[in-house]
Structure formats: structure tokens, C-alpha cells
Enzyme design. Structure first.
Site, PDB file in Angstrom:
ATOM      1  N   ASN A 143      16.568  42.624 -86.368  1.00  0.00           N
ATOM      2  CA  ASN A 143      15.940  43.862 -85.872  1.00  0.00           C
ATOM      3  C   ASN A 143      14.841  44.361 -86.817  1.00  0.00           C
ATOM      4  OD1 ASN A 143      17.333  44.914 -88.028  1.00  0.00           O
ATOM      5  ND2 ASN A 143      18.581  46.344 -86.860  1.00  0.00           N
ATOM      6  N   HIS A 152      15.163  44.901 -90.131  1.00  0.00           N
ATOM      7  CA  HIS A 152      15.569  45.686 -91.312  1.00  0.00           C
ATOM      8  C   HIS A 152      15.366  44.900 -92.609  1.00  0.00           C
ATOM      9  CE1 HIS A 152      20.099  44.330 -91.007  1.00  0.00           C
ATOM     10  NE2 HIS A 152      19.454  43.550 -91.828  1.00  0.00           N
ATOM     11  N   ASP A 160      22.333  46.351-101.476  1.00  0.00           N
ATOM     12  CA  ASP A 160      23.216  47.193-100.671  1.00  0.00           C
ATOM     13  C   ASP A 160      24.691  46.835-100.850  1.00  0.00           C
ATOM     14  OD1 ASP A 160      22.825  44.721 -99.384  1.00  0.00           O
ATOM     15  OD2 ASP A 160      21.560  45.594 -97.832  1.00  0.00           O
TER      16      ASP A 160
HETATM   17  C1  F6R Z   1      21.620  41.742 -97.411  1.00  0.00           C
HETATM   18  C2  F6R Z   1      20.609  42.563 -96.746  1.00  0.00           C
HETATM   19  C3  F6R Z   1      20.137  42.275 -95.375  1.00  0.00           C
HETATM   20  C4  F6R Z   1      19.994  40.786 -95.044  1.00  0.00           C
HETATM   21  C5  F6R Z   1      19.568  40.621 -93.588  1.00  0.00           C
HETATM   22  C6  F6R Z   1      19.505  39.164 -93.194  1.00  0.00           C
HETATM   23  O1  F6R Z   1      21.915  42.215 -98.698  1.00  0.00           O
HETATM   24  O2  F6R Z   1      20.190  43.513 -97.322  1.00  0.00           O
HETATM   25  O3  F6R Z   1      18.903  42.920 -95.163  1.00  0.00           O
HETATM   26  O4  F6R Z   1      19.053  40.209 -95.891  1.00  0.00           O
HETATM   27  O5  F6R Z   1      20.456  41.269 -92.755  1.00  0.00           O
HETATM   28  O6  F6R Z   1      20.795  38.650 -93.197  1.00  0.00           O
HETATM   29  P1  F6R Z   1      21.060  37.097 -93.004  1.00  0.00           P
HETATM   30  O7  F6R Z   1      20.369  36.428 -94.110  1.00  0.00           O
HETATM   31  O8  F6R Z   1      22.553  36.959 -93.076  1.00  0.00           O
HETATM   32  O9  F6R Z   1      20.499  36.733 -91.665  1.00  0.00           O
END
Ligand code: F6R
Length: 259
Positions: free
Chosen positions: A136, A138, A67
Site C-alpha cells: 500500500n 507504506h 518499528d
Molecule cells: C518493516 C517495515 C515495513 C516493511 C514493509 C514490507 O520493519 O517497516 O515497512 O518493510 O511492510 O514488508 P515485506 O518486506 O515483508 O514485504
């Protein structure tokens, strides 16, 4: 789904880096899907160390990131292109021409999304996709209620994601509230998935992902349908799993009978 529970963040990251290293040794021209954020940082540091201290080479590797924010300049310090250069690409021997990140700099976002899908296909698809999990649930920026068969597209971020990621932005900086993300259908087409869940704040999302009903309300739960998904957790992230002991036991049996 293989669930690997390790004592600490360092152990989990070490496992993930070793998994990627083994994959690259088997397939030197592998196509990797990559993530940004905190969870993968130590894994990238370990890969850099492995590259510097051993023969691990990324020369023939192609990467696709999950992303990118919409609305930031290309090399803005909070852009994911900048993150990837700082945290990985500048420290390994990868040809940066072969590192793809969604392009969010022209006005035709739909075209960028279509092009991204086409580029993934023309490189033969993703061999190994590295993921984190949002608190959440995702994956990528596929927020709760995203279509489980979605493709690369523009997605509006939830308030909780914006709040969680605000730690990366200075008070003076405008934080984007939309992003281009690979879709869940896109992610599911990867041959292999490696997801890292670290810390107590991920324990609910991890339990929903591994044991909850398959639901777009926890997008990560779609991985229950993936044939080759490995979920790597530290003890804290695993702490709400009902079958915790079973996963630990299964890994021990694997070591005993499959090595
Ligand atoms: C990042 C992404 C997100 C993160 C997720 C966890 O490219 O696509 O899905 O992997 O938000 O983020 P962290 O590791 O910062 O807790």
C-alpha cells in the site's frame, strides 16, 4: 532518486548487501536504520555471509529499527526484536547494547516515542536507512495518509497491512493492530536511504513511489524529495515503471563514466 533494476531478488539483495558493506567500510561506526519483513531477509543473509567470510565487522555499528508491534512480549517470536536477533544480530559481531528497537512494553508509549527520537539524535542521526515498501506504499508503519513530517509515534495499522503480515502469525496467536513506528520526518532525516522493492506484488507501490505524484496516499513517494535515495528493484517490482528503459540506461551510463 537513483533507481537500480536488477534481474532477480538475489541480484537486488546482493546489491543492497554490497552497498551496506561499502558504507560500513567507509564509516566503521555508522548508524544504520534497519527494517524487518521479507524484502530484507536475503540482504541480511548475505551480510552475515560477508561477515563470516571476510573482514566485515559490525563491532562499532549502532542500529535503529523502524518499528515494533504494540502488545507483544519483548521476545515474542513475532516481535521485531526477536526477528532482528534471529535474522541478523545473533550472527554478527555487533554489540547488542547498540541495537535500538522501539520499546512497546510500558504503558507510556508517548515517552517511548520521545526517547527513541532522543536516542537517534544523541547517536548523531542515521547515516544509512534500509527500507522495504508495503504493497500500500507504506514505509516503516507509516500507512497511507500519514503526515509526511511525522515523528516516531503509535500508528494504527490498515486492514491490508494486517492481512499481509498475518502470514507470520499462527492461528492461535493474537496479531497486533497497532505499532510504534519512526515517522516519515524521522526517516527523511537519514543521510542516505536504501529501499528494496521485490516481487510483482510491489510493482504498483513502486511505480507510485518513483513516478507517482508526491502524496501522503503513497508515503514512500516522499523519497522523491530525498537527496540520496537509492531504490533497488528486481524486474518484477519494476514492471510498472513508465521510464523502465531510462533507469536501466542510466545505470549503464553510470558504470561507463563513473567507475
Ligand atoms: C518493516 C517495515 C515495513 C516493511 C514493509 C514490507 O520493519 O517497516 O515497512 O518493510 O511492510 O514488508 P515485506 O518486506 O515483508 O514485504
Amino acid at each position: 532518486m537513483r533507481v537500480v533494476i536488477l534481474p532477480s531478488e538475489a541480484d537486488a539483495s546482493n546489491f543492497a548487501a554490497g552497498f551496506i558493506e561499502d558504507y560500513i567500510c567507509e564509516k566503521q561506526d555508522a548508524v544504520l536504520g534497519l527494517a524487518t519483513g521479507s524484502s530484507v531477509l536475503l540482504t541480511y543473509e548475505t551480510l552475515i555471509k560477508k561477515h563470516q567470510e571476510s573482514t566485515l565487522s559490525f563491532q562499532n555499528i549502532t542500529t535503529f529499527n523502524l518499528d515494533e508491534y504494540v502488545g507483544l512480549k519483548r521476545y515474542h517470536t513475532q516481535s521485531y526484536r526477536y526477528y532482528m536477533k534471529q535474522k541478523l544480530f545473533n550472527h554478527i559481531d555487533i554489540d547488542q547494547k547498540n541495537t535500538y528497537i522501539p520499546e512497546c512494553f510500558n504503558d507510556d508509549y508517548q515517552l517511548s516515542c520521545n526517547n527513541y527520537e532522543t536516542s537517534i539524535k544523541s547517536c548523531g542521526g542515521i547515516d544509512l536507512q534500509l527500507l522495504g515498501i508495503g504493497s500500500n506504499g507504506h514505509i516503516g508503519f507509516n500507512e497511507p495518509t500519514s503526515s509526511l513530517s511525522s515523528r516516531t509515534r503509535v500508528k494504527t495499522l490498515t486492514k491490508s497491512t494486517i492481512a499481509n503480515n498475518s502470514r507470520f502469525f499462527k492461528d492461535s496467536e493474537v496479531q497486533p493492530s497497532i505499532a510504534i513506528t519512526m515517522g516519515i520526518g524521522t526517516i527523511m532525516e537519514a543521510q542516505n536511504i536504501l529501499l528494496l522493492g521485490l516481487g510483482k506484488h510491489k510493482s504498483k507501490a513502486v511505480a507510485d513511489l518513483v513516478e507517482g505524484p508526491l502524496s501522503s496516499f503513497c508515503p514512500g513517494s516522499v523519497l522523491q524529495n530525498h537527496e540520496n535515495a537509492v531504490i533497488v528493484l528486481d524486474q518484477e517490482a519494476a514492471s510498472e515503471l513508465k521510464l523502465y528503459d531510462y533507469y536501466v540506461h542510466t545505470e549503464k551510463m553510470k558504470l561507463k563514466y563513473m567507475c
